[in-house]
Design a protein around this motif. Sequence first.
Motif, mmCIF file in Angstrom:
data_model
loop_
_atom_site.group_PDB
_atom_site.id
_atom_site.type_symbol
_atom_site.label_atom_id
_atom_site.label_comp_id
_atom_site.label_asym_id
_atom_site.label_seq_id
_atom_site.Cartn_x
_atom_site.Cartn_y
_atom_site.Cartn_z
ATOM 1 N N ARG A 222 0.834 -1.210 0.000
ATOM 2 C CA ARG A 222 0.000 0.000 0.000
ATOM 3 C C ARG A 222 0.865 1.255 0.000
ATOM 4 O O ARG A 222 0.567 2.227 -0.722
ATOM 5 N N ARG A 223 1.934 1.246 0.777
ATOM 6 C CA ARG A 223 2.833 2.403 0.800
ATOM 7 C C ARG A 223 3.481 2.613 -0.555
ATOM 8 O O ARG A 223 3.585 3.744 -1.043
ATOM 9 N N ARG A 224 3.894 1.500 -1.196
ATOM 10 C CA ARG A 224 4.533 1.613 -2.512
ATOM 11 C C ARG A 224 3.576 2.203 -3.534
ATOM 12 O O ARG A 224 3.945 3.116 -4.291
ATOM 13 N N GLN A 225 2.329 1.718 -3.560
ATOM 14 C CA GLN A 225 1.364 2.226 -4.525
ATOM 15 C C GLN A 225 0.974 3.673 -4.237
ATOM 16 O O GLN A 225 0.775 4.461 -5.162
ATOM 17 N N SER A 226 0.873 4.016 -2.971
ATOM 18 C CA SER A 226 0.527 5.398 -2.604
ATOM 19 C C SER A 226 1.634 6.357 -3.031
ATOM 20 O O SER A 226 1.362 7.447 -3.556
ATOM 21 N N GLN A 228 3.828 5.866 -5.414
ATOM 22 C CA GLN A 228 3.850 5.916 -6.874
ATOM 23 C C GLN A 228 2.743 6.817 -7.411
ATOM 24 O O GLN A 228 2.953 7.613 -8.341
ATOM 25 N N LEU A 229 1.555 6.720 -6.809
ATOM 26 C CA LEU A 229 0.450 7.584 -7.217
ATOM 27 C C LEU A 229 0.804 9.045 -6.982
ATOM 28 O O LEU A 229 0.541 9.902 -7.842
ATOM 29 N N MET A 230 1.422 9.348 -5.837
ATOM 30 C CA MET A 230 1.799 10.730 -5.548
ATOM 31 C C MET A 230 2.816 11.238 -6.566
ATOM 32 O O MET A 230 2.721 12.381 -7.044
ATOM 33 N N ARG A 231 3.784 10.403 -6.924
ATOM 34 C CA ARG A 231 4.777 10.828 -7.923
ATOM 35 C C ARG A 231 4.116 11.114 -9.271
ATOM 36 O O ARG A 231 4.444 12.096 -9.944
ATOM 37 N N GLU A 232 3.192 10.250 -9.660
ATOM 38 C CA GLU A 232 2.521 10.452 -10.944
ATOM 39 C C GLU A 232 1.626 11.688 -10.916
ATOM 40 O O GLU A 232 1.539 12.418 -11.913
ATOM 41 N N MET A 233 0.962 11.911 -9.805
ATOM 42 C CA MET A 233 0.138 13.120 -9.679
ATOM 43 C C MET A 233 1.006 14.370 -9.712
ATOM 44 O O MET A 233 0.689 15.345 -10.409
ATOM 45 N N HIS A 234 2.108 14.358 -8.981
ATOM 46 C CA HIS A 234 3.011 15.516 -8.995
ATOM 47 C C HIS A 234 3.560 15.766 -10.393
ATOM 48 O O HIS A 234 3.852 16.907 -10.766
ATOM 49 N N GLY A 235 3.695 14.686 -11.194
ATOM 50 C CA GLY A 235 4.190 14.843 -12.553
ATOM 51 C C GLY A 235 3.246 15.617 -13.458
ATOM 52 O O GLY A 235 3.659 16.099 -14.523
ATOM 53 N N LEU A 236 1.989 15.763 -13.059
ATOM 54 C CA LEU A 236 1.011 16.512 -13.862
ATOM 55 C C LEU A 236 1.090 18.023 -13.619
ATOM 56 O O LEU A 236 0.573 18.806 -14.410
ATOM 57 N N TYR A 237 1.711 18.447 -12.515
ATOM 58 C CA TYR A 237 1.765 19.866 -12.164
ATOM 59 C C TYR A 237 2.755 20.586 -13.066
ATOM 60 O O TYR A 237 3.869 20.112 -13.305
#
Length: 326
Positions: A222-226, A228-237
């Motif tokens: 769960r920590r790994r997926q969370s 990774q999701l944060m990194r991908e979301m930050h990549g949209l900014y």
Amino acid sequence: MASSQVQYHIKILSGSKALPIGQGTTTIAFPYPGKDWAFAPGRCILPQSPRPLSRKNHRHRAKMIFHQPPRPIHAGTGNDVIKSGGFCRRCGRKHWLGPGNTLAHSRQLMDLLTDQGTIDLFAGHSPALPALATDWLLGPARGKMFGILECLGPDGTTTILRAFSGQYNGFWLVDGWVPPLFPVDEFMALSALVEPRIKALSRDIDGCRAHDEKWLNLRRERRRQSQQLMREMHGLYRLSNFRGETVGLDEAFYGEKSGMPTGTGDCCAPKLLNYAARNQLRPVGLTEFYWGRENPSGTRQHGTFSGSCREKCQPILGFMLCGLEE
């Protein structure tokens, strides 16, 4: 701490309907502890036949009965207190922007929020959308930061921009308020794809015995997926400054990338400055204030002004303000 007698104008409820002003309206006073409080007049809701307010329960009852909390004035309003900015890693200098004339505009916005009870102020909806009511900020969700940016256009005309921090009750886009720093459709699609997996892992974790091998493995996943999701979301900014540069969040952030807090880039100041830079507007003043129930730590109080936060805003605002002095 000193107490003071304060008068509140109370609108009495008659069954499920509020009586018109002038009927069933009364005034009460009770001691409210605090320092340098100024109370803005406003309509407040009180049930019929309320229990007397005692010294023991006046704090609890105040939260229950007053539709609009008091507006304190003890927050600093000097340029040194509410200026926004930070260090720019690209040019190696600090950049700051003071409030200019935005304190008056912020107080006008406070009055609108008080009188209208909604942030649905500029789209002409009648009635206003219920999900955009400010009552939401007074309950368990607690309050939110709002911001005002005064800008000059290429022809010298003044433009006032407004922002709220993060999303508002599930809405990232609201008419009359600047948008976030990312394409909302892409952000929502990414969230819809990954968040159900994370929630499923949370349910599996709840069904395991704490600290056994399966429980530990699920938590790691769960920590790994969370993350990774944060990194991908930050990549949209995408952050723009006044040198005409546009970069990603990682490139603009000054500090350890691994320590970038959740919500970086979602505060009012980055939203406002990003919109101004992309629309050839030159900022001359910026103010942020907190509206609603105080935050859990007690560091944000209703109606108070503050400068850019140290953890999430200052590490990116130096880049975003770069070029403004030229």
